[in-house]
Write a protein that holds these residues in place. Sequence first.
Motif, short mmCIF file in Angstrom:
data_model
loop_
_atom_site.label_atom_id
_atom_site.label_comp_id
_atom_site.label_asym_id
_atom_site.label_seq_id
_atom_site.Cartn_x
_atom_site.Cartn_y
_atom_site.Cartn_z
N UNK A 219 22.71 -4.02 7.88
CA UNK A 219 21.56 -3.15 7.65
C UNK A 219 22.06 -1.91 6.93
N UNK A 220 21.39 -1.53 5.85
CA UNK A 220 21.84 -0.42 5.02
C UNK A 220 20.67 0.44 4.60
N UNK A 221 20.98 1.69 4.28
CA UNK A 221 20.06 2.57 3.56
C UNK A 221 20.60 2.70 2.14
N UNK A 222 19.73 2.54 1.16
CA UNK A 222 20.13 2.62 -0.24
C UNK A 222 19.34 3.75 -0.92
N UNK A 223 20.04 4.45 -1.81
CA UNK A 223 19.45 5.57 -2.54
C UNK A 223 19.81 5.41 -4.01
N UNK A 230 23.28 3.40 -7.75
CA UNK A 230 22.67 3.04 -6.48
C UNK A 230 23.76 3.22 -5.44
N UNK A 231 23.54 4.11 -4.47
CA UNK A 231 24.53 4.32 -3.41
C UNK A 231 23.92 3.84 -2.09
N UNK A 246 29.05 2.50 -0.06
CA UNK A 246 29.32 1.85 -1.34
C UNK A 246 28.43 2.37 -2.45
N UNK A 247 28.67 1.87 -3.64
CA UNK A 247 27.88 2.29 -4.80
C UNK A 247 27.92 1.22 -5.87
N UNK A 248 26.79 1.08 -6.58
CA UNK A 248 26.72 0.32 -7.82
C UNK A 248 26.65 1.36 -8.94
N UNK A 249 27.62 1.35 -9.84
CA UNK A 249 27.71 2.36 -10.89
C UNK A 249 27.57 1.69 -12.24
N UNK A 250 26.70 2.24 -13.09
CA UNK A 250 26.38 1.63 -14.38
C UNK A 250 26.70 2.60 -15.51
N UNK A 251 27.43 2.11 -16.50
CA UNK A 251 27.76 2.90 -17.68
C UNK A 251 27.43 2.08 -18.92
N UNK A 252 26.51 2.57 -19.75
CA UNK A 252 26.04 1.82 -20.92
C UNK A 252 26.57 2.44 -22.21
N UNK A 253 26.99 1.60 -23.14
CA UNK A 253 27.41 2.04 -24.46
C UNK A 253 27.03 0.97 -25.47
#
Length: 314
Positions: A219-223, A230-231, A246-253
């Motif tokens: 069970x998690x809280x996501x922000x 998304x952390x 944890x975190x989902x980190x996105x870098x676009x180029x």
Amino acid sequence: MAVTHRARHTITVGAPARTVYGIIADAAAWPRVFPPSVHVEQTPLGGGEETLRVWATANGGVKSWESRRRLDPAGLTIGFRQVRSPAPAASMGGEWRIRPLADARCEVVLLHEFTAVDDDPGHVAWLNRALDENSSAELSRMKATAESADGLGELLHVFEDSVRIEAPAAGVHAFLWRAEHWEERLPHVARVELTEPRPDVQTLEMETLARDGSRHTTASVRVSPDPARIVYKQLRVPPLLTAHVGAWLLSESGGTTTATARHTVVIDPSAVHLLGPGSTVAGARSYVRDALGTNSLATLRRAKEFTERSPAAG
């Protein structure tokens, strides 16, 4: 005139006052220390002043706010006041006070003062309950963290994996954020229950399948503070851990996105024996890294397949 209410919580810690002060001052690390803290963004302003942007659990829900803090390392105090308090609080502030004791111990006092919306007795009771539960949890975990600070370097493990995706970041974010579809999109996810109290906050309960066929419920809280992140914080961690954020980190180029899954875990040394006789903290680190990394990489690879087929889809 609104009535001001006050709360006081104290604890004695078997660690030096400077060690405890450092834990409280390092607010960005609170999610792995304080059970209620989900995510904190810390911005220095200079002159001992800073702002905090905080997401935290309270009475079963999730609240967010911005605070201003004044740090006094010489006096071992940290004062804070919310810039705009989330209901049912009309205002909230307080102070951490650390008093050195003999034998490298210290006393920690956490003070709060608040007013409630409309002075409603129900709001006052809600806030007192939240302060009692959260402050007790924070002080207890802070005590445990400070008293084991010498071993934290081995117990704390931060790792990440990245996948290059030939699609815009918006599509990747949508795939990762819309977790209610994961049961049909991710082979290792058996069940998902998702609620979204606000557009930037989710609570997620998920049942995942391990490679040995066993099932695990988290069970998690996501922000999602912005479109590139998304952390999250696990509210229920497996017995081997005391914390997992944890975190989902996105870098676009140029239309290509590098998607990174980052994990921060704290091993519970008293639970290492669950891995079998002779198990060590180093072995537990490897086990956790493999288990979590396998699932997040599987998620990122499926996000790659999905978004490269339909870049605008989520």
